[in-house]
Scaffold this active site. Structure first.
Site, PDB file in Angstrom:
ATOM      1  N   TYR A 180     -41.688  17.171  -8.647  1.00  0.00           N
ATOM      2  CA  TYR A 180     -41.308  15.787  -9.011  1.00  0.00           C
ATOM      3  C   TYR A 180     -41.988  15.084 -10.238  1.00  0.00           C
ATOM      4  CZ  TYR A 180     -41.363  10.243  -8.406  1.00  0.00           C
ATOM      5  OH  TYR A 180     -41.112   8.918  -8.642  1.00  0.00           O
ATOM      6  N   GLU A 187     -36.758   9.325 -13.424  1.00  0.00           N
ATOM      7  CA  GLU A 187     -37.140   9.300 -11.947  1.00  0.00           C
ATOM      8  C   GLU A 187     -36.858  10.596 -11.894  1.00  0.00           C
ATOM      9  OE1 GLU A 187     -38.429   8.802  -7.755  1.00  0.00           O
ATOM     10  OE2 GLU A 187     -36.665   9.249  -8.177  1.00  0.00           O
TER      11      GLU A 187
END
Length: 376
Positions: free
Chosen positions: A101, A189
């Site tokens: 992530y 993101e």
């Protein structure tokens, strides 16, 4: 302003971040055509601006021409969290060795950009942040300084193994930072960022949120605005130069100035009422804008009464008063109107309202007390 995944990935490509080969489709036939380049073996992904699409069945593997058509048809007929799926992204299948992530966002409390990374990416990243927060690593980046590679390397040590992978991950951070700062984003993101068997880092999914207040600097991004993100009333209000957000209460609000609008809603709550909306007519209003405001409010059948709270500076009270009278006559308003007009051309505004048989309050507390009674 939120972007669909395919729009966000287009920005990633522009900034040199590797993403899968893929194509957008708004029908099963187009999905089949897009999957042809992948020998009819692809990932079909619903394009919606709400989370939870994978758990809802909006992301599926399809193999074979008929299966691609059937899968695309099923997803295009879905609603995810009450949002109808209108497009799907047909993507090549990427072999995954490991998931990460990676994101950059704004930490307003610290007035800095924060880099967030985890060696465990995927759909359960939020659960991971709550259950094992020690697996989420962060680094503050000061905008005047930018990305300081030694600090990034220290943060990434133990997450991206080997000098080559570390360099690739750091380059992605540079690209994300450039995107965030140059396009005035509040969030960029990648979840997941995947490591392939060949050693590439690929953004398998993408999320980008752009600061609406900066869109005037980016006309190219304004064209990416998606109606799904906004209610029809909010889009209409924008066309009229009004700032509007619908809520679930019974008291309609027309106010000038965002700060005063927020304070008005707070006071309504304090006295036991529930505001039906945030509506700021702006600092320089006209009777027409007030008319448009009433046009939007009167469509909400939950509203029992309307509070107009104007503290006139640039806003002229007589213009507001004219708009109120015109709206009352044009729309045949039956709703109780509770009005407080203070400031520029207050006397003129009062005369206009009195001439139409409409009374006013001089203080906000008495106005709110009255409107709350009407809404009960």
């Amino acid at each position: 302003m939120k972007l669909y995944e395919y729009q966000a990935k287009n920005l990633f490509r522009e900034y040199g971040i590797k993403v899968p080969e893929e194509e957008i489709a708004d029908s099963p036939d187009k999905a089949v055509e897009a999957a042809k380049k992948f020998n009819y073996r692809a990932i079909i992904k619903a394009q919606v601006l709400v989370g939870g699409r994978e758990k809802a069945g909006g992301v599926r593997l399809a193999e074979g021409k008929q299966n691609v058509r059937a899968t695309a048809s099923e997803i295009l007929s879905m609603s995810i969290k009450s949002v109808l799926v209108r497009r799907v992204l047909v993507s090549e299948i990427v072999d995954i060795e490991r998931e990460y992530y990676l994101s950059l966002t704004i930490d307003r409390s610290k007035r800095n950009i924060v880099l967030i990374v985890s060696a465990e990416g995927g759909v359960d990243i939020e659960k991971l942040a709550h259950s094992t927060p020690e697996k989420i690593h962060t680094l503050l980046i000061e905008p005047p300084v930018g990305v300081f590679e030694e600090k990034v390397h220290a943060l990434f040590h133990g997450i991206f193994q080997g000098a080559g992978l570390l360099k690739k991950a750091t380059n992605i951070v540079h690209s994300l930072y450039s995107l965030l700062s140059q396009k005035d984003c509040s969030l960029v993101e990648i979840n997941p960022l995947v490591l392939t068997p060949s050693g590439d880092l690929v953004a398998l999914d993408a999320k980008v949120i752009i600061d609406d207040n900066a869109l005037f600097k980016h006309p190219d991004l304004e064209t990416l605005r998606n109606s799904e993100e906004y209610k029809s009333d909010e889009l209409e209000a924008k066309e009229y130069g009004l700032s509007f957000v619908g809520l679930d209460g019974t008291i309609g609000c027309i106010v000038n100035g965002a700060g005063l609008a927020m304070a008005t809603m707070d006071i309504i709550k304090l006295f036991g009422g529930e505001p039906a909306n945030f509506l700021d007519v702006g600092g320089s209003s006209s009777p027409e804008k007030v008319m448009h405001a009433f046009h939007i409010l009167t469509r909400n059948k939950k509203i029992n009464a309307v509070l107009i709270n104007i503290f006139g500076g640039i806003t002229r009270c007589d213009d507001i008063a004219r708009g109120i009278v015109q709206a009352k006559e044009s729309f045949g308003l039956k709703l109780p109107l509770v009005i407080r007009l203070i400031g520029t051309n207050e006397k003129e505004g009062r005369k206009i309202l009195e001439g139409a048989g409409i009374s006013m309050h001089e203080d906000l507390v008495s106005a709110v007390e009255e409107v709350v009674q009407f809404s009960e």
